[in-house]
Design a protein around this motif. Structure first.
Motif, PDB file in Angstrom:
ATOM      1  N   THR A 171      -0.350   4.726  -0.703  1.00  0.00           N
ATOM      2  CA  THR A 171      -0.735   6.045  -1.205  1.00  0.00           C
ATOM      3  C   THR A 171      -1.685   5.983  -2.393  1.00  0.00           C
ATOM      4  O   THR A 171      -2.117   7.030  -2.883  1.00  0.00           O
ATOM      5  CB  THR A 171       0.516   6.855  -1.600  1.00  0.00           C
ATOM      6  N   ASP A 172      -2.019   4.776  -2.846  1.00  0.00           N
ATOM      7  CA  ASP A 172      -2.905   4.661  -4.006  1.00  0.00           C
ATOM      8  C   ASP A 172      -4.324   5.060  -3.628  1.00  0.00           C
ATOM      9  O   ASP A 172      -4.989   4.383  -2.837  1.00  0.00           O
ATOM     10  CB  ASP A 172      -2.880   3.227  -4.547  1.00  0.00           C
ATOM     11  N   ARG A 173      -4.805   6.139  -4.190  1.00  0.00           N
ATOM     12  CA  ARG A 173      -6.116   6.689  -3.811  1.00  0.00           C
ATOM     13  C   ARG A 173      -7.280   5.798  -4.229  1.00  0.00           C
ATOM     14  O   ARG A 173      -8.363   5.885  -3.665  1.00  0.00           O
ATOM     15  CB  ARG A 173      -6.286   8.089  -4.406  1.00  0.00           C
ATOM     16  N   LYS A 174      -7.057   4.957  -5.235  1.00  0.00           N
ATOM     17  CA  LYS A 174      -8.144   4.111  -5.732  1.00  0.00           C
ATOM     18  C   LYS A 174      -8.179   2.741  -5.068  1.00  0.00           C
ATOM     19  O   LYS A 174      -9.054   1.931  -5.386  1.00  0.00           O
ATOM     20  CB  LYS A 174      -8.034   3.963  -7.254  1.00  0.00           C
ATOM     21  N   GLY A 175      -7.242   2.460  -4.184  1.00  0.00           N
ATOM     22  CA  GLY A 175      -7.251   1.172  -3.486  1.00  0.00           C
ATOM     23  C   GLY A 175      -7.086  -0.012  -4.402  1.00  0.00           C
ATOM     24  O   GLY A 175      -7.704  -1.059  -4.181  1.00  0.00           O
ATOM     25  N   ARG A 176      -6.246   0.116  -5.416  1.00  0.00           N
ATOM     26  CA  ARG A 176      -6.095  -0.946  -6.411  1.00  0.00           C
ATOM     27  C   ARG A 176      -5.417  -2.198  -5.860  1.00  0.00           C
ATOM     28  O   ARG A 176      -5.538  -3.274  -6.433  1.00  0.00           O
ATOM     29  CB  ARG A 176      -5.262  -0.446  -7.600  1.00  0.00           C
ATOM     30  N   TYR A 177      -4.657  -2.043  -4.767  1.00  0.00           N
ATOM     31  CA  TYR A 177      -3.806  -3.138  -4.297  1.00  0.00           C
ATOM     32  C   TYR A 177      -4.084  -3.473  -2.829  1.00  0.00           C
ATOM     33  O   TYR A 177      -4.590  -2.652  -2.062  1.00  0.00           O
ATOM     34  CB  TYR A 177      -2.326  -2.752  -4.438  1.00  0.00           C
ATOM     35  N   GLU A 178      -3.693  -4.688  -2.455  1.00  0.00           N
ATOM     36  CA  GLU A 178      -3.761  -5.116  -1.061  1.00  0.00           C
ATOM     37  C   GLU A 178      -2.470  -5.859  -0.714  1.00  0.00           C
ATOM     38  O   GLU A 178      -2.025  -6.726  -1.476  1.00  0.00           O
ATOM     39  CB  GLU A 178      -4.964  -6.032  -0.836  1.00  0.00           C
ATOM     40  N   LEU A 179      -1.870  -5.507   0.405  1.00  0.00           N
ATOM     41  CA  LEU A 179      -0.646  -6.139   0.887  1.00  0.00           C
ATOM     42  C   LEU A 179      -0.934  -6.988   2.127  1.00  0.00           C
ATOM     43  O   LEU A 179      -1.832  -6.664   2.907  1.00  0.00           O
ATOM     44  CB  LEU A 179       0.384  -5.081   1.281  1.00  0.00           C
ATOM     45  N   LYS A 180      -0.170  -8.059   2.290  1.00  0.00           N
ATOM     46  CA  LYS A 180      -0.257  -8.839   3.527  1.00  0.00           C
ATOM     47  C   LYS A 180       1.086  -9.533   3.771  1.00  0.00           C
ATOM     48  O   LYS A 180       1.895  -9.708   2.859  1.00  0.00           O
ATOM     49  CB  LYS A 180      -1.381  -9.876   3.443  1.00  0.00           C
ATOM     50  N   ILE A 181       1.300  -9.881   5.031  1.00  0.00           N
ATOM     51  CA  ILE A 181       2.462 -10.695   5.412  1.00  0.00           C
ATOM     52  C   ILE A 181       2.005 -12.150   5.511  1.00  0.00           C
ATOM     53  O   ILE A 181       1.011 -12.450   6.175  1.00  0.00           O
ATOM     54  CB  ILE A 181       3.042 -10.259   6.769  1.00  0.00           C
ATOM     55  N   ASP A 182       2.707 -13.035   4.833  1.00  0.00           N
ATOM     56  CA  ASP A 182       2.384 -14.459   4.877  1.00  0.00           C
ATOM     57  C   ASP A 182       3.683 -15.234   5.064  1.00  0.00           C
ATOM     58  O   ASP A 182       4.548 -15.226   4.169  1.00  0.00           O
ATOM     59  CB  ASP A 182       1.688 -14.878   3.576  1.00  0.00           C
ATOM     60  N   ARG A 183       3.830 -15.862   6.233  1.00  0.00           N
ATOM     61  CA  ARG A 183       5.047 -16.620   6.542  1.00  0.00           C
ATOM     62  C   ARG A 183       6.294 -15.755   6.353  1.00  0.00           C
ATOM     63  O   ARG A 183       7.249 -16.147   5.668  1.00  0.00           O
ATOM     64  CB  ARG A 183       5.132 -17.884   5.690  1.00  0.00           C
ATOM     65  N   ALA A 184       6.240 -14.577   6.925  1.00  0.00           N
ATOM     66  CA  ALA A 184       7.364 -13.621   6.928  1.00  0.00           C
ATOM     67  C   ALA A 184       7.684 -13.071   5.542  1.00  0.00           C
ATOM     68  O   ALA A 184       8.744 -12.473   5.340  1.00  0.00           O
ATOM     69  CB  ALA A 184       8.611 -14.238   7.556  1.00  0.00           C
TER      70      ALA A 184
END
Length: 425
Positions: A274-287
């Motif tokens: 929901t962050d409108r400024k795109g400050r963060y990035e998430l990923k799955i790495d080895r579960a």
């Protein structure tokens, strides 16, 4: 407003004082600093001259030091050369800053840290943190009290009173600067736990309960602020991979250890989504879920996955936002990345199509970069995931004013300035 209109008259005392702070506390211009934090005044004057500041003399600097009501600076004569240092407030490491260890817990009736109400909920849970500075700052009373010189910005509306005997018994070391600011490095993580707060006062309102938020947890806004501190600035010193990713589980664990209740992976995922400024990035790495900040770092990230910008015409405008109060200094000395790893630009003004982030809402000056000219000169521009344009600047971390295509006072009009051909690199 011609860019070089101030070259003949020099900066005002206030502007010169701000520039001295950047040099002496934060290492601007990378001048030689001795183990006590002193820098040759002549070296500062020469650096100012190279950066376009005219008519700055030793007498100017001596006057600034002598009339500074907060005692920010100290002058001395050493081998027929004037030297100056900041008395406290450093982000650069000073080996021996001549601070006096405070051993008498009762020397001052009150030792107080000032902050803003918007920061209180986070502090109540996680404590005070020195962040990019070498120390957490306290004053020996409230502004206006007898003997109080410095230590609390005027905008503060929350006063945190330190339990000095309890802090000393726990091994926290307090130091006193020349201008009576009390300094503490904090614990091994650079923090002071809330258990060392004697009381907290909302100035002009009354005393505040310390633990009022523990049962309900922080709001999404407050968690987002805390994530920024972790992912951009290294709070809690969590392990960060070469791309800037940190395990979400480690963040949740650190939050729990610091008193944050009910912080879950789902809550962090919601903040990212929901962050409108795109400050963060998430990923799955080895579960395992991992998260990083897309830009804005003060900690070094080896490989942040930025895309180098090679097409000078990809975006019509690349703009740096700032405040009018900073313009005179920028017009002469250029933009500087300061404690961050990059200078930030956006691809338009806030509200324009495609603009996600890159300019704080309080900015009233827009500096348009001459991208072709900057690239021809060897400046490298990068684009983050959230379309913020980043530049490390030159070898001194700056972007010279000659690379400004135009400057606009937002809502007023263009600030006209001449080409600084007389500027010395």
């Amino acid at each position: 407003m011609p860019r070089n209109q101030r070259r003949s008259s020099g900066l005002s005392d206030m502007e010169l004082s701000k520039e001295l702070v950047r040099v002496l506390r934060h290492g601007k211009y990378d001048l030689a600093m001795d183990c006590n934090g002193f820098v040759d005044v002549i070296e500062i004057i020469e650096a100012f001259s190279r950066s376009g500041f005219a008519q700055i003399s030793c007498d100017n600097i001596k006057r600034i030091v002598e009339t500074d009501r907060k005692g920010r600076y100290e002058l001395k004569m050493d081998r027929s050369q004037w030297k100056v240092r900041a008395t406290q407030g450093h982000t650069v490491q000073v080996e021996n800053p001549d601070l006096q260890l405070l051993t008498d817990a009762g020397k001052y009736e009150n030792i107080i840290h000032g902050t803003k109400m918007s920061h209180w909920n986070s502090i109540a849970l996680a404590g005070l943190h020195r962040m990019n500075r070498t120390h957490i700052h306290f004053c020996i009373g409230l502004p206006g009290d007898s003997q109080v010189i410095s230590g609390m910005p005027p905008r503060c509306d929350v006063a945190i009173y330190l339990n000095v005997p309890k802090a000393m018994r726990a091994g926290l070391k307090l130091y006193e600067s020349k201008n009576k600011v009390i300094l503490c490095e904090g614990d091994h993580k650079g923090r002071i736990h809330p258990k060392f707060f004697r009381k907290v006062v909302h100035i002009g309102v009354g005393e505040m309960p310390r633990s009022r938020r523990r049962s309900s947890g922080l709001s999404d806004f407050e968690i987002s602020k805390e994530l920024v501190r972790v992912l951009r600035h290294g709070k809690y010193s969590l392990e960060m991979d070469c791309n800037g990713f940190v395990d979400v589980a480690e963040i949740i664990k650190a939050f729990a250890q610091n008193g944050f209740a009910q912080i879950s992976c789902d809550k962090i995922k919601r903040i990212v989504e929901t962050d409108r400024k795109g400050r963060y990035e998430l990923k799955i790495d080895r579960a395992q879920w991992k998260i990083r900040a897309t830009q804005g770092h003060t900690v070094q990230v080896q490989n942040p996955d930025f895309q180098q910008l090679t097409d000078t015409g990809k975006y019509e405008n690349i703009i740096h936002g700032t405040k009018m109060s900073h313009w005179n200094s920028i017009a002469l000395a250029g933009l500087h990345r300061m404690n961050r790893t990059h200078i930030h630009f956006c691809i338009g003004l806030p509200g324009e199509r495609g603009v996600i982030s890159g300019m704080p809402s309080h900015c009233d000056i827009a500096i348009y970069l001459d991208v072709p000219k900057a690239m021809r000169a060897g400046l490298k521009l990068y684009e983050s995931q959230n379309k913020v344009i980043l530049c490390e600047g030159d070898h001194k971390g700056r972007i010279h004013p000659k690379f400004f295509r135009k400057v606009v006072h937002i809502g007023v009009g263009e600030i006209r300035f001449s080409n600084p051909d007389d500027y010395q690199d």
